[in-house]
Structures are given as structure tokens and as C-alpha cells.
Scaffold this active site. Structure first.
Site, PDB file in Angstrom:
ATOM      1  CG  ASP A   1     156.465  68.088  29.449  1.00 38.92           C
ATOM      2  OD1 ASP A   1     157.210  68.076  28.397  1.00 38.92           O
ATOM      3  OD2 ASP A   1     155.551  69.031  29.316  1.00 38.92           O
TER       4      ASP A   1
ATOM      5  CG  ASP B   1     158.978  70.206  24.645  1.00 40.23           C
ATOM      6  OD1 ASP B   1     158.472  69.549  25.486  1.00 40.23           O
ATOM      7  OD2 ASP B   1     158.033  70.531  23.795  1.00 40.23           O
TER       8      ASP B   1
END
Length: 452
Positions: free
Chosen positions: A338, A123
Site C-alpha cells: 500500500d 493510492d
């Protein structure tokens, strides 16, 4: 320099003290580091200053295979966080974020914690490394205890912290969609891609609301330390920002300990056997015929987290333009890179424009918060211009034939409405580039990787 002091050659134990005693720097509108001024609810942007490189003498070519996992609800993406921030500051929000993320994938890697291997989600939009503790209690949105199967979380960590948990400190992270985790923080040796960080501070989650994939048991946060989630109290229910204690996350420790050069690089892939991530080196991908570009990382000032006004947090960039059909659209908008977000979130007018170029045109679905069209539709040619180079997105990533509306049979497109921003370049874009987050230069580097 500010970032040298913040990321400098401190060990993990000294890091929190050094970071927490830095004064807040004022945002000067006349400062040359200001590259974009926006009236977005909750955000301001300024340029990240370069970090002095580490003393490592060579690039360490350590890499791991990325595992692509189809999952029902990966809401840990920046979409959920940004929507919550906008709402908290009186602005609009990403529409129906939870529904959008019913259709997504996650990428995971294997890491070793005190000799025990664990599978964790990659992440780039968060900073903490955490794993599931042996005493993990699963809760629902109403904070009621529910069965372990309902969380879909993977196997628990059977070991312990090297020297026990950190006294008077705990881990709490809350996501915009309602997911949350709490637990203890402590130190243990962590091995990732052949690199061992001794006495790394990580979190053991003891309770939380989670919608997992039944494979992964934790998370690998690769963002800057300002996004870490440690608090100066043993009360797991207290996460007041005044109690926040920034610490050195795993990647930062690799850099500050001189174990790697100050960057990590990612080659995401549509096929689960092709993707890889490298720390201090490049993934094993042939880039000889690739186009290259780099652009500055920006500081995103999230109003409800004071330190992000003067420290870097997300990997945020400003693309120079977008190319799809005619006319070509030029404009400066802030975008967060992201890995945990599946779609590309554009300003409304651009999202509408790109989706109108599908044949037949894609229509927005309020039920799902994204655009759908015929599964045999022809996708437009779409590219993101970064500085002077346009990176084109493969049509395979603009129309996901695995994601269908059960009522209409239509397929979801890779482009959605990002509300009032900041906007997001998720996996639909990132699978078309090899990207390097270089905190040493304060820049993101891109290589085209559209076909493979």
C-alpha cells in the site's frame, strides 16, 4: 478464464454489465489456487489467475515524477480499512490508527482531466479516480458543514463531464477512520503520463469529510475494479453493497483499451525529486545491479464486500520470511502492498522482535499506536524475504527522525504492530524496492533499490 472476461477488451461502457453479471465462484479448499488458509476476521486468500496480455506491440515507457508531500493525516491507507473490517467481524483491530497516521507522507502525481491539470494522490489500496468538484462542501466527523480550509483539500476542477453525469449512479467511499466522500460519476478524457483514456468513468466529489494536505485535489486508485465505489442510485447517502456497480478504473481501462502492457511500476523515494511511476513500462531507475524476484498476487476475500471473494482487489502477497538479528523468522503471513501507508505493519511478535533489536530498544506508545526510541538509536538490519530473495530496508526508513514525540523527544520507528492482520508493507518498505504490479501475469515483481 474468469479474469479474461472481467478485464477483457471491453470499453468502459460495457465493463459494468460484464462485471456485474459474473456469478460468484465458490472457494474450494482443495483448489490448488488456495495458497494460504487463515482464520482472520473478515478475510480469506486465494491466488489471482493471470490475465491474457493486451495486443500492444511494445512497452510504452511513460512515466511521471512522484511528488512526496509531508502531511498531517493521510488516513486513506489500508490500515484504516483493515481495522474497520476486523471490528465489523468481531476481531481485534490496528490500534490507534488515526494517531499513527498523524505522522506520514503522501505521494502525488499530475493528471489532466478534460484538458485541466489536477494534482492527485497515488493510492494502490483503492480503485477509484476522483477529483474535487466546484461545488464541494466540507463536513466534519459529525456531518456538520465547516469551512473549506478545515478540509485542506486543493483547488477544484473547473470543468464538466464530457456528456454530463451518469444518471441513477453516484460515488460514495468511506474510510475506516471516518473520512468519506460523495459525488457524481461521469465520463471525461483523462491524460496520465502521456496516455489518454477517452471517456473514462471518474467521480466528481461534491461533499465529504477530508483531512487533506492543501496540495492534492483528488485520488488515483490503482487497485482492482472490485474495490470501486459506484452505487446504483442518485441518493448520495445510500451505499448498500446490493446497489454496488463495479466499473473499469483508469489503469484497467488503459489495459483493456490496449494502450499499455498490463502492469504499472513504482519507484518511491525518500527525496521528492527522485520518485517516479510508470504505466506499461519501467521507471527511469538503473536496476542493473539489483536483485530481482516475483511472487503471486492473492485474492483477499473481504467478507462485507461479496465480490472480493472471487475477484482480485488489493495487491496482496505472502512473504516467505523476515530477517532481523537472530534468529531469522520464517512464516507465512498475508501482506497488502500500500503506497498510502507509511509504516510496515507486522504480526505482534515480529513487531516486538524487530523493535527490541534497536539500540536502545524501541518501546510501544499507546498514545500514538507505534514504536519510539532515541533519535540517535542504531537500527537493526531488517529484510523481507520474498520467495528466495531478501530485500533489505535501509536504516533511514527504520527510524524516522522527522517524527518525534513532543513529550519525550523520541523518534518513531518504521515497524509497527499489525494486530490480527492482514498486514501491510507500506512506504518504509516500498522506498527500498522498485515494484511492478503485473496483472498480466498475476504477479508482483520486485527489484532491490535500497541505496540511491
Amino acid at each position: 478464464m474468469m479474469l479474461l472476461k472481467f478485464f477483457g477488451l471491453f470499453g468502459p461502457a460495457a465493463f459494468s454489465l460484464a462485471a456485474s453479471t459474473l456469478p460468484r465462484l465458490p472457494i474450494n479448499p482443495n483448489n490448488d489456487s488456495i495458497v494460504h488458509s487463515l482464520s482472520l476476521p473478515g478475510f480469506q486468500f486465494r491466488r489471482v489467475e493471470p490475465l491474457v496480455p493486451t495486443s500492444s506491440k511494445k512497452k510504452i515507457q511513460n512515466h511521471l515524477r512522484l511528488r512526496r508531500i509531508s502531511t498531517g493525516r493521510p488516513q486513506r491507507s489500508a490500515v484504516a480499512l483493515l481495522g474497520q473490517i476486523q471490528r465489523d467481524n468481531g476481531g481485534g483491530s490496528y490500534e490507534n490508527v488515526t494517531a499513527v497516521n498523524h505522522y506520514a507522507v503522501e505521494y502525488s502525481v499530475d493528471a489532466i482531466f478534460n484538458g485541466i491539470p489536477m494534482t492527485i494522490v497515488v493510492d494502490s489500496g483503492s480503485a477509484d479516480t476522483w477529483i474535487r468538484g466546484s461545488n464541494f462542501t466540507c463536513r466534519n466527523i459529525q456531518n456538520q458543514t465547516i469551512s473549506e480550509d478545515a478540509c485542506g483539500i486543493g483547488s477544484f476542477f473547473s470543468g464538466n463531464f464530457t456528456d454530463g453525469p451518469i444518471v441513477n449512479e453516484h460515488f460514495t467511499i468511506r474510510y475506516g477512520d471516518g473520512e468519506n466522500l460523495e459525488g457524481q460519476l461521469g465520463y471525461m478524457d483523462v491524460e496520465l503520463a502521456g496516455i489518454t483514456v477517452a471517456s473514462q468513468e471518474i467521480a466528481l466529489a461534491s461533499r465529504g469529510t477530508w483531512f487533506g494536505n492543501n496540495v492534492t485535489s483528488g485520488g488515483l486508485g490503482l487497485a482492482y475494479p472490485s474495490l470501486t465505489s459506484a452505487y446504483m442510485t442518485d441518493d448520495l447517502d445510500l451505499d448498500n453493497e446490493n446497489l454496488s456497480i463495479p466499473y473499469s478504473p483508469l489503469f484497467t481501462s488503459m489495459v483493456s483499451d490496449g494502450l499499455i502492457e498490463p502492469y504499472w511500476a513504482l519507484a518511491m523515494a525518500r527525496n521528492s525529486s527522485l520518485g517516479s511511476i510508470s504505466f506499461g513500462g519501467m521507471p527511469p531507475v538503473d536496476l542493473n545491479r539489483s536483485h530481482y524476484e516475483s511472487t503471486p498476487i492473492l485474492i483477499a476475500d473481504v467478507i462485507n464486500r461479496d465480490r472480493t471473494a472471487w475477484q482480485p482487489s488489493f495487491y496482496t502477497i505472502v512473504p516467505k520470511g523476515f530477517h532481523f538479528g537472530r534468529p531469522e523468522t520464517i512464516g507465512e503471513y498475508p501482506f497488502i502492498l500500500d503506497t498510502a501507508t507509511s509504516l510496515i505493519y507486522l504480526p505482534y511478535n515480529l513487531a516486538e522482535g524487530v523493535n527490541a533489536q534497536f539500540e536502545p530498544p524501541a518501546k510501544y506508545s499507546y498514545d500514538y499506536g507505534s514504536y519510539f526510541t532515541d533519535c540517535n538509536a542504531i537500527a537493526p538490519k531488517f529484510g523481507v524475504q520474498i520467495e528466495e530473495t531478501t530485500f533489505w530496508v535501509n536504516p533511514k526508513d527504520l527510524l524516522n527522525k522527522e517524527v518525534r514525540d513532543p513529550q519525550t523527544g523520541y523518534c518513531q520507528t518504521g515497524i509497527s504492530d499489525g494486530g490480527e492482520g492482514p498486514f501491510i508493507l507500506g512506504a518504509a518498505f516500498l522506498t527500498n524496492v522498485v515494484v511492478s504490479m503485473n496483472i498480466g501475469t498475476g504477479r508482483v515483481e520486485f527489484w532491490s533499490h535500497e541505496f540511491y
